[in-house]
Design an enzyme around this catalytic site. Structure first.
Site, PDB file in Angstrom:
ATOM      1  N   SER A 141      58.307 -60.300  -3.505  1.00 52.63           N
ATOM      2  CA  SER A 141      59.686 -60.454  -3.942  1.00 52.63           C
ATOM      3  C   SER A 141      60.585 -60.863  -2.780  1.00 52.63           C
ATOM      4  O   SER A 141      60.385 -61.918  -2.196  1.00 52.63           O
ATOM      5  CB  SER A 141      60.151 -59.175  -4.620  1.00 52.63           C
ATOM      6  OG  SER A 141      61.309 -59.408  -5.376  1.00 52.63           O
TER       7      SER A 141
ATOM      8  N   ASP B  48      56.463 -61.341 -15.499  1.00 50.45           N
ATOM      9  CA  ASP B  48      57.529 -61.032 -14.553  1.00 50.45           C
ATOM     10  C   ASP B  48      58.849 -61.506 -15.134  1.00 50.45           C
ATOM     11  O   ASP B  48      59.070 -62.711 -15.310  1.00 50.45           O
ATOM     12  CB  ASP B  48      57.247 -61.728 -13.220  1.00 50.45           C
ATOM     13  CG  ASP B  48      58.175 -61.261 -12.105  1.00 50.45           C
ATOM     14  OD1 ASP B  48      59.269 -60.774 -12.412  1.00 50.45           O
ATOM     15  OD2 ASP B  48      57.791 -61.407 -10.928  1.00 50.45           O
TER      16      ASP B  48
ATOM     17  N   HIS C 216      56.645 -57.468 -12.462  1.00 46.87           N
ATOM     18  CA  HIS C 216      57.123 -57.691 -11.096  1.00 46.87           C
ATOM     19  C   HIS C 216      56.664 -56.526 -10.216  1.00 46.87           C
ATOM     20  O   HIS C 216      57.375 -55.524 -10.060  1.00 46.87           O
ATOM     21  CB  HIS C 216      58.638 -57.812 -11.088  1.00 46.87           C
ATOM     22  CG  HIS C 216      59.193 -58.399  -9.844  1.00 46.87           C
ATOM     23  ND1 HIS C 216      59.247 -59.749  -9.605  1.00 46.87           N
ATOM     24  CD2 HIS C 216      59.712 -57.809  -8.744  1.00 46.87           C
ATOM     25  CE1 HIS C 216      59.780 -59.974  -8.427  1.00 46.87           C
ATOM     26  NE2 HIS C 216      60.067 -58.800  -7.877  1.00 46.87           N
TER      27      HIS C 216
END
Length: 337
Positions: free
Chosen positions: A45, A132, A166
């Site tokens: 991320s 995600d 995610h």
């Protein structure tokens, strides 16, 4: 800079990225190690954005990067509104790759990024889960497209067909569900991301050990780098296998945590649960885990990929890139920067 927009972005990024691990951490100065000069990188991320930024800035020392759940380099273009509108979770996201490339080309020409020649033979591994909903999978596809400007297409591996939320995917049964994005953002996905990307970046690796035997050490990031004082935590971490501590030749891998994934939020979960340390023991790898800190403009301790630390955040002039480079140089040169 708009504080309200910053908080919105950072709170959202917190979902980008606890099960606190009980492993003890030995506080120490970084030891003298015999490290080869080429390093590899990975990040999740905001840490994925940072890994790619560091790669372009210092490709002279990097041979490969693994980027999980992130989008194009300099996607936000030093703008909160652009970050929110085009680099996050909006279906209509459409990063301006042409304008971004113009900026990156100029930074290369000015010496603020590594030359394309230093990038062209590197390996790049990109993963974006199809479930995600925080950083949409198409942003990873655009990152792969962008990297083709710097790296041979044959050296880019894109994984976008895995039904992951995610999170950092592992095959550790004791971790939480891969279908949700929850703290500490490391999940059981029946998929060994660390093993897969290390195999791609390093060509051949030995199987991971079931139980680690090296030392997870903490060190003072501020003592190693004045730049670290501006937006990084005082304490960073490194995992050092016994073989590396005893003087064997080892390689350095830098792993960047995501938002809400530093030690302030999840204790040692990120620095112990991705299985990087398990591969480190069997493959003579030292793992560096630099740490951000939360602040008024960065309440979820994200790495800077939109400009909160300054407009040069994605170049060699960025304070976070300078700080991590100081740590890397200290390890590679045994404290002789």
């Amino acid at each position: 800079m708009n504080l309200k927009a910053t908080v919105i972005l950072s709170v959202g990024l917190g979902t980008l990225l606890s099960v606190a691990n009980a492993a003890s951490v030995e506080e120490t100065a970084l030891p003298i190690l015999q490290l080869v000069p080429q390093i590899t990188l990975s990040g999740l991320s905001s840490g994925g954005y940072m890994a790619a930024q560091y790669h372009l800035a210092h490709a002279e020392q990097v041979s490969g990067a693994a980027i999980l759940a992130a989008g194009p380099i300099y996607c936000a273009q030093n703008s909160l509104s652009t970050a929110l509108g085009h680099c996050f979770n909006k279906p209509e996201s459409s990063p301006d790759l042409a304008a971004i490339q113009q900026y990156l080309d100029k930074q290369q020409q000015d010496g603020n990024l590594a030359s394309s020649k230093q990038l062209q033979n590197d390996k790049v591994w990109i993963l974006n889960g199809s479930k995600d909903t925080t950083v949409l999978p198409k942003l990873g596809q655009l990152l792969a497209q962008q990297y083709q400007h710097f790296v041979s297409e044959n050296n880019i591996q894109l994984i976008s067909d895995k039904a992951f939320a995610h999170t950092f995917p592992t095959d550790r049964a004791e971790l939480g569900s891969c279908d949700s994005s929850e703290s500490p953002f490391i999940a059981n996905c029946n998929y060994d991301a660390a093993g897969n990307f290390l195999t791609y970046l390093l060509a051949e690796i030995k199987p991971k050990v079931a139980t680690t035997t090296g030392n997870l050490v903490s060190f003072n990031q501020h003592q190693l780098s004045d730049a670290a004082k501006q937006s990084l935590a005082e304490t960073g971490y490194a995992y050092i296998p016994q073989s590396c501590a005893s003087g064997e030749s080892c390689r350095l891998h830098v792993s960047f945590h995501g938002c809400k994934q530093n030690a302030e939020f999840v204790d040692q979960a990120y620095v112990t649960n991705t299985d990087l340390n398990n591969y480190a023991d069997s493959n003579n790898l030292v793992i560096l885990y630099p740490q951000t800190t939360k602040s008024m403009f960065n309440p979820n301790a994200c790495w800077d990929w939109w400009g909160y630390s300054g407009e040069n955040y994605a170049t060699r002039e960025g304070v976070q890139i300078i700080a991590v480079n100081d740590m890397v140089d200290s390890l590679l040169n045994n404290g002789r920067n």
